[in-house]
Design a protein around this motif. Structure first.
Motif, PDB file in Angstrom:
ATOM      1  N   GLY A   1      33.578 -19.010  37.855  1.00  0.00           N
ATOM      2  CA  GLY A   1      33.961 -19.801  36.688  1.00  0.00           C
ATOM      3  C   GLY A   1      32.809 -20.111  35.753  1.00  0.00           C
ATOM      4  N   LYS A   2      31.711 -19.385  35.867  1.00  0.00           N
ATOM      5  CA  LYS A   2      30.527 -19.632  35.033  1.00  0.00           C
ATOM      6  C   LYS A   2      30.460 -18.712  33.818  1.00  0.00           C
ATOM      7  CE  LYS A   2      27.899 -21.247  38.976  1.00  0.00           C
ATOM      8  NZ  LYS A   2      26.826 -20.962  39.916  1.00  0.00           N
ATOM      9  N   PHE A   3      31.353 -17.734  33.757  1.00  0.00           N
ATOM     10  CA  PHE A   3      31.379 -16.814  32.621  1.00  0.00           C
ATOM     11  C   PHE A   3      32.821 -16.400  32.376  1.00  0.00           C
ATOM     12  CE2 PHE A   3      31.350 -12.536  30.757  1.00  0.00           C
ATOM     13  CZ  PHE A   3      30.639 -12.798  29.599  1.00  0.00           C
ATOM     14  N   MET A   4      33.232 -16.463  31.119  1.00  0.00           N
ATOM     15  CA  MET A   4      34.584 -16.061  30.748  1.00  0.00           C
ATOM     16  C   MET A   4      34.490 -15.180  29.502  1.00  0.00           C
ATOM     17  SD  MET A   4      37.766 -16.239  31.614  1.00  0.00           S
ATOM     18  CE  MET A   4      37.560 -17.493  32.860  1.00  0.00           C
ATOM     19  N   PRO A   5      34.958 -13.948  29.592  1.00  0.00           N
ATOM     20  CA  PRO A   5      34.930 -13.085  28.405  1.00  0.00           C
ATOM     21  C   PRO A   5      35.991 -13.527  27.401  1.00  0.00           C
ATOM     22  CG  PRO A   5      36.100 -11.982  30.172  1.00  0.00           C
ATOM     23  CD  PRO A   5      35.560 -13.279  30.750  1.00  0.00           C
ATOM     24  N   GLU A   6      35.713 -13.284  26.150  1.00  0.00           N
ATOM     25  CA  GLU A   6      36.736 -13.519  25.134  1.00  0.00           C
ATOM     26  C   GLU A   6      37.707 -12.345  25.171  1.00  0.00           C
ATOM     27  OE1 GLU A   6      35.262 -14.360  21.238  1.00  0.00           O
ATOM     28  OE2 GLU A   6      33.725 -15.716  22.020  1.00  0.00           O
ATOM     29  N   ARG A   7      38.908 -12.630  24.732  1.00  0.00           N
ATOM     30  CA  ARG A   7      39.912 -11.560  24.684  1.00  0.00           C
ATOM     31  C   ARG A   7      39.404 -10.460  23.754  1.00  0.00           C
ATOM     32  NH1 ARG A   7      46.122 -12.581  24.588  1.00  0.00           N
ATOM     33  NH2 ARG A   7      46.784 -10.474  25.059  1.00  0.00           N
ATOM     34  N   PRO A   8      39.400  -9.213  24.209  1.00  0.00           N
ATOM     35  CA  PRO A   8      38.890  -8.125  23.356  1.00  0.00           C
ATOM     36  C   PRO A   8      39.772  -7.907  22.138  1.00  0.00           C
ATOM     37  CG  PRO A   8      39.751  -7.264  25.438  1.00  0.00           C
ATOM     38  CD  PRO A   8      39.859  -8.752  25.504  1.00  0.00           C
ATOM     39  N   GLN A   9      39.143  -7.584  21.034  1.00  0.00           N
ATOM     40  CA  GLN A   9      39.855  -7.291  19.793  1.00  0.00           C
ATOM     41  C   GLN A   9      40.045  -5.780  19.683  1.00  0.00           C
ATOM     42  OE1 GLN A   9      40.979  -9.844  17.844  1.00  0.00           O
ATOM     43  NE2 GLN A   9      40.147 -11.118  19.479  1.00  0.00           N
ATOM     44  N   ARG A  10      41.214  -5.381  19.301  1.00  0.00           N
ATOM     45  CA  ARG A  10      41.482  -3.952  19.116  1.00  0.00           C
ATOM     46  C   ARG A  10      40.905  -3.502  17.784  1.00  0.00           C
ATOM     47  NH1 ARG A  10      46.242  -1.328  21.821  1.00  0.00           N
ATOM     48  NH2 ARG A  10      46.509  -2.580  23.673  1.00  0.00           N
ATOM     49  N   ALA A  11      40.437  -2.285  17.770  1.00  0.00           N
ATOM     50  CA  ALA A  11      39.956  -1.695  16.516  1.00  0.00           C
ATOM     51  C   ALA A  11      41.151  -1.477  15.603  1.00  0.00           C
ATOM     52  CB  ALA A  11      39.253  -0.367  16.794  1.00  0.00           C
ATOM     53  N   PRO A  12      40.963  -1.623  14.309  1.00  0.00           N
ATOM     54  CA  PRO A  12      42.076  -1.395  13.374  1.00  0.00           C
ATOM     55  C   PRO A  12      42.630   0.020  13.530  1.00  0.00           C
ATOM     56  CG  PRO A  12      40.173  -2.333  12.247  1.00  0.00           C
ATOM     57  CD  PRO A  12      39.739  -1.997  13.632  1.00  0.00           C
ATOM     58  N   TYR A  13      43.936   0.121  13.343  1.00  0.00           N
ATOM     59  CA  TYR A  13      44.588   1.417  13.456  1.00  0.00           C
ATOM     60  C   TYR A  13      43.939   2.422  12.511  1.00  0.00           C
ATOM     61  CZ  TYR A  13      48.127   5.047  13.454  1.00  0.00           C
ATOM     62  OH  TYR A  13      48.772   6.253  13.567  1.00  0.00           O
ATOM     63  N   GLY A  14      43.629   3.582  13.057  1.00  0.00           N
ATOM     64  CA  GLY A  14      43.059   4.655  12.251  1.00  0.00           C
ATOM     65  C   GLY A  14      41.549   4.599  12.113  1.00  0.00           C
ATOM     66  N   SER A  15      40.907   3.586  12.697  1.00  0.00           N
ATOM     67  CA  SER A  15      39.439   3.536  12.577  1.00  0.00           C
ATOM     68  C   SER A  15      38.839   4.670  13.400  1.00  0.00           C
ATOM     69  CB  SER A  15      38.901   2.187  13.039  1.00  0.00           C
ATOM     70  OG  SER A  15      39.105   2.019  14.421  1.00  0.00           O
ATOM     71  N   LYS A  16      37.769   5.204  12.911  1.00  0.00           N
ATOM     72  CA  LYS A  16      37.162   6.388  13.531  1.00  0.00           C
ATOM     73  C   LYS A  16      35.771   6.056  14.074  1.00  0.00           C
ATOM     74  CE  LYS A  16      40.441   9.285  12.419  1.00  0.00           C
ATOM     75  NZ  LYS A  16      41.283   9.932  13.341  1.00  0.00           N
ATOM     76  N   VAL A  17      35.659   4.970  14.810  1.00  0.00           N
ATOM     77  CA  VAL A  17      34.380   4.593  15.391  1.00  0.00           C
ATOM     78  C   VAL A  17      34.093   5.508  16.578  1.00  0.00           C
ATOM     79  CG1 VAL A  17      33.134   2.738  16.558  1.00  0.00           C
ATOM     80  CG2 VAL A  17      34.681   2.202  14.683  1.00  0.00           C
ATOM     81  N   ALA A  18      32.905   6.076  16.599  1.00  0.00           N
ATOM     82  CA  ALA A  18      32.515   6.941  17.715  1.00  0.00           C
ATOM     83  C   ALA A  18      32.395   6.093  18.978  1.00  0.00           C
ATOM     84  CB  ALA A  18      31.193   7.633  17.407  1.00  0.00           C
TER      85      ALA A  18
END
Length: 166
Positions: free
Chosen positions: A97-114
């Motif tokens: 209980g000493k670390f809690m990740p934030e909910r991951p954000q999805r990349a916008p539809y169609g984004s082309k991040v490598a």
């Protein structure tokens, strides 16, 4: 590097075992003992150890933007930290209980991040416990999502190492 006295004794015992096996009508077993004493045999024994380690600590590929992966690797190197060791620290911090990740954000539809994988070896039992705990947090209504091992590690690595490169 010369062998220690106990290692020299083991080599001698293996030679004696081989001779005994040949004298008692088990030449194939003697050949197997002799093989272990060769360079190829040493490689074979090493592969056996890695196979066992791989089953206990299987690879966990963490898919992320390539830029982030490179920053994490560089940051960990700058701080002299092992990502494998830090993975254990992160997962235990989550379970405690000493670390809690934030909910991951999805990349916008169609984004082309490598994207690329950041590969770490993580104990299978620890991974199972983290995934179950994350699901329990959701089931108990403490979170509206179930953090998984990958979520915890990505958040931990990004928080600890990506900013070290800036």
């Amino acid at each position: 590097m010369p062998l220690s006295q106990s290692d020299q004794q083991r080599v001698e015992q293996l030679h004696q075992a081989s001779a005994h096996l040949r004298n008692t009508g088990a030449p194939q077993l003697a050949d197997a003992v002799d093989f272990v004493l060769t360079d190829e045999g040493a490689n074979f024994v090493s592969r056996l150890r890695w196979k066992e380690a791989g089953q206990e600590n299987p690879n966990l590929p963490l898919l992320m933007p390539t830029v982030l992966r490179d920053r994490i690797k560089e940051g960990a190197k700058l701080e002299g930290k092992s990502l494998t060791t830090q993975a254990v620290v992160a997962l235990n911090a989550f379970l405690d209980g000493k670390f809690m990740p934030e909910r991951p954000q999805r990349a916008p539809y169609g984004s082309k991040v490598a994207t690329s994988n950041l590969n770490v070896r993580v104990n299978a039992e620890l991974r199972r416990r983290v995934d179950e705990y994350g699901q329990q947090l959701k089931d108990d209504g403490k979170l509206d999502w179930a953090p998984k091992t990958t979520n915890v590690l990505k958040a931990w690595f990004a928080e600890r190492f990506a900013s070290a490169v800036e």
